[in-house]
Write an enzyme that holds these catalytic residues in place. Structure first.
Site, PDB file in Angstrom:
ATOM      1  N   CYS A 100     -64.123  30.788  29.210  1.00  0.00           N
ATOM      2  CA  CYS A 100     -63.846  31.888  30.229  1.00  0.00           C
ATOM      3  C   CYS A 100     -63.602  32.656  30.976  1.00  0.00           C
ATOM      4  O   CYS A 100     -61.863  32.789  30.397  1.00  0.00           O
ATOM      5  CB  CYS A 100     -64.377  30.934  31.576  1.00  0.00           C
ATOM      6  SG  CYS A 100     -64.343  31.365  33.393  1.00  0.00           S
ATOM      7  N   GLU A 101     -63.240  33.860  31.109  1.00  0.00           N
ATOM      8  CA  GLU A 101     -62.225  35.311  30.646  1.00  0.00           C
ATOM      9  C   GLU A 101     -61.956  34.895  32.115  1.00  0.00           C
ATOM     10  O   GLU A 101     -60.762  35.661  32.795  1.00  0.00           O
ATOM     11  CB  GLU A 101     -63.186  36.856  30.779  1.00  0.00           C
ATOM     12  CG  GLU A 101     -64.053  36.788  31.865  1.00  0.00           C
ATOM     13  CD  GLU A 101     -64.273  38.331  31.346  1.00  0.00           C
ATOM     14  OE1 GLU A 101     -64.521  39.259  32.326  1.00  0.00           O
ATOM     15  OE2 GLU A 101     -64.655  38.844  30.183  1.00  0.00           O
ATOM     16  N   HIS A 102     -61.683  34.016  33.122  1.00  0.00           N
ATOM     17  CA  HIS A 102     -61.860  33.963  34.540  1.00  0.00           C
ATOM     18  C   HIS A 102     -60.924  33.177  34.576  1.00  0.00           C
ATOM     19  O   HIS A 102     -59.781  33.376  35.484  1.00  0.00           O
ATOM     20  CB  HIS A 102     -63.073  34.249  35.485  1.00  0.00           C
ATOM     21  CG  HIS A 102     -63.830  34.724  35.651  1.00  0.00           C
ATOM     22  ND1 HIS A 102     -64.895  34.578  35.796  1.00  0.00           N
ATOM     23  CD2 HIS A 102     -64.221  36.178  35.418  1.00  0.00           C
ATOM     24  CE1 HIS A 102     -66.036  35.970  35.643  1.00  0.00           C
ATOM     25  NE2 HIS A 102     -64.940  36.393  35.326  1.00  0.00           N
ATOM     26  N   HIS A 103     -61.030  32.322  33.521  1.00  0.00           N
ATOM     27  CA  HIS A 103     -59.803  30.655  33.918  1.00  0.00           C
ATOM     28  C   HIS A 103     -59.459  30.731  32.732  1.00  0.00           C
ATOM     29  O   HIS A 103     -58.003  29.536  32.931  1.00  0.00           O
ATOM     30  CB  HIS A 103     -60.335  29.333  34.532  1.00  0.00           C
ATOM     31  CG  HIS A 103     -60.780  29.988  35.850  1.00  0.00           C
ATOM     32  ND1 HIS A 103     -62.648  30.055  36.341  1.00  0.00           N
ATOM     33  CD2 HIS A 103     -60.776  29.993  37.148  1.00  0.00           C
ATOM     34  CE1 HIS A 103     -62.820  30.558  37.913  1.00  0.00           C
ATOM     35  NE2 HIS A 103     -61.516  29.767  38.212  1.00  0.00           N
ATOM     36  N   GLN A 141     -69.913  34.471  29.532  1.00  0.00           N
ATOM     37  CA  GLN A 141     -71.893  34.078  29.499  1.00  0.00           C
ATOM     38  C   GLN A 141     -72.511  35.342  29.000  1.00  0.00           C
ATOM     39  O   GLN A 141     -73.158  35.661  28.287  1.00  0.00           O
ATOM     40  CB  GLN A 141     -72.193  32.395  30.362  1.00  0.00           C
ATOM     41  CG  GLN A 141     -73.712  32.272  29.102  1.00  0.00           C
ATOM     42  CD  GLN A 141     -74.320  30.875  29.486  1.00  0.00           C
ATOM     43  OE1 GLN A 141     -73.229  29.962  30.591  1.00  0.00           O
ATOM     44  NE2 GLN A 141     -75.185  30.318  28.933  1.00  0.00           N
ATOM     45  N   HIS A 169     -69.947  25.391  30.878  1.00  0.00           N
ATOM     46  CA  HIS A 169     -68.662  25.266  31.443  1.00  0.00           C
ATOM     47  C   HIS A 169     -67.576  24.853  31.823  1.00  0.00           C
ATOM     48  O   HIS A 169     -68.005  24.274  33.409  1.00  0.00           O
ATOM     49  CB  HIS A 169     -68.661  26.658  32.302  1.00  0.00           C
ATOM     50  CG  HIS A 169     -69.860  28.020  31.883  1.00  0.00           C
ATOM     51  ND1 HIS A 169     -69.086  29.269  31.653  1.00  0.00           N
ATOM     52  CD2 HIS A 169     -70.866  27.711  31.806  1.00  0.00           C
ATOM     53  CE1 HIS A 169     -70.323  29.849  31.106  1.00  0.00           C
ATOM     54  NE2 HIS A 169     -71.484  29.135  30.942  1.00  0.00           N
ATOM     55  N   CYS A 171     -65.106  25.659  33.925  1.00  0.00           N
ATOM     56  CA  CYS A 171     -64.710  25.969  34.950  1.00  0.00           C
ATOM     57  C   CYS A 171     -64.921  25.805  36.505  1.00  0.00           C
ATOM     58  O   CYS A 171     -64.608  25.520  37.104  1.00  0.00           O
ATOM     59  CB  CYS A 171     -64.534  27.202  34.596  1.00  0.00           C
ATOM     60  SG  CYS A 171     -66.009  27.911  34.759  1.00  0.00           S
TER      61      CYS A 171
END
Length: 211
Positions: A100-103, A141, A169, A171
């Protein structure tokens, strides 16, 4: 991953070149891991952690190897001697992992791909490799789904591409609401699959029907 990422390949999103004008050295990357270990409250010099920065950087080379790969090179060979076959080709249950590019925590799942050939077919393993090219990057995704379908559409030029991705996910299961076992499903359709709901239904039946 020793060369600077080529930001201008067709299968890469646009990125500000200033962000990667100077790529950190391996030593700097290892130092950053040591900083994170200290930030968690642990001692990077204790026996169990002393070599962890080196291991993490080496692991990242594998986990994010997709930045050094090009989908066009993976799909560059098409087999035209298929006795006139032009019906649907489906590859189900392609396992993948991404981050995940956020976490920067993993999401793990399976991809299902179908296409209608126009001038030939590609080796089946190549479709699985294309999934990894994009999965082994920091992703969402939704973006992963679009990138895979677009690459197959662009380089194979089939009459249509169908893609379904289902993933869990971390996250969501390891942090935040902490709900494990939740699946996220995304789809992407081009060509005849986008134009004809019956073709979408056929794809779904072939992916789900034999389960």
């Amino acid at each position: 991953m020793d060369a600077i990422v080529n930001l201008y390949r067709k299968d890469r999103p646009a990125t500000d070149t200033a962000d990667v004008a100077r790529r950190p050295t391996r030593e700097e990357a290892e130092a950053a891991v040591r900083t994170l270990i200290r930030w968690t409250g642990d001692d990077p010099d204790r026996e169990g952690l002393v070599d962890t920065p080196k291991r993490v950087v080496k692991a990242y080379e594998q986990l994010y190897s997709g930045y050094n790969e090009d989908a066009g090179e993976v799909l560059d060979r098409v087999f035209e001697e298929v006795e006139g076959y032009g019906d649907i080709v489906v590859v189900r249950d392609i396992p993948f992992f991404s981050h995940c590019e956020h976490h920067m925590v993993p999401f793990v799942g399976k991809a299902h791909i179908a296409y209608y050939p126009s001038g030939g077919v590609v080796g089946l393993s190549k479709l699985a490799r294309v999934v990894d090219v994009f999965a082994r990057r920091m992703q969402t995704q939704e973006s992963l789904s679009a990138q895979i379908a677009t690459a197959i559409d662009e380089y194979l030029k089939p009459r249509g591409v169908a893609l379904l991705i289902e993933a869990e996910h971390m996250c969501m299961s390891m942090r935040g609401v902490q709900k494990s076992g939740v699946s996220t499903i995304t789809t992407q359709f081009t060509g005849v699959f986008r134009e004809d709901p019956a073709e979408q239904a056929r794809f779904m039946m072939l992916v789900r029907g034999a389960r």
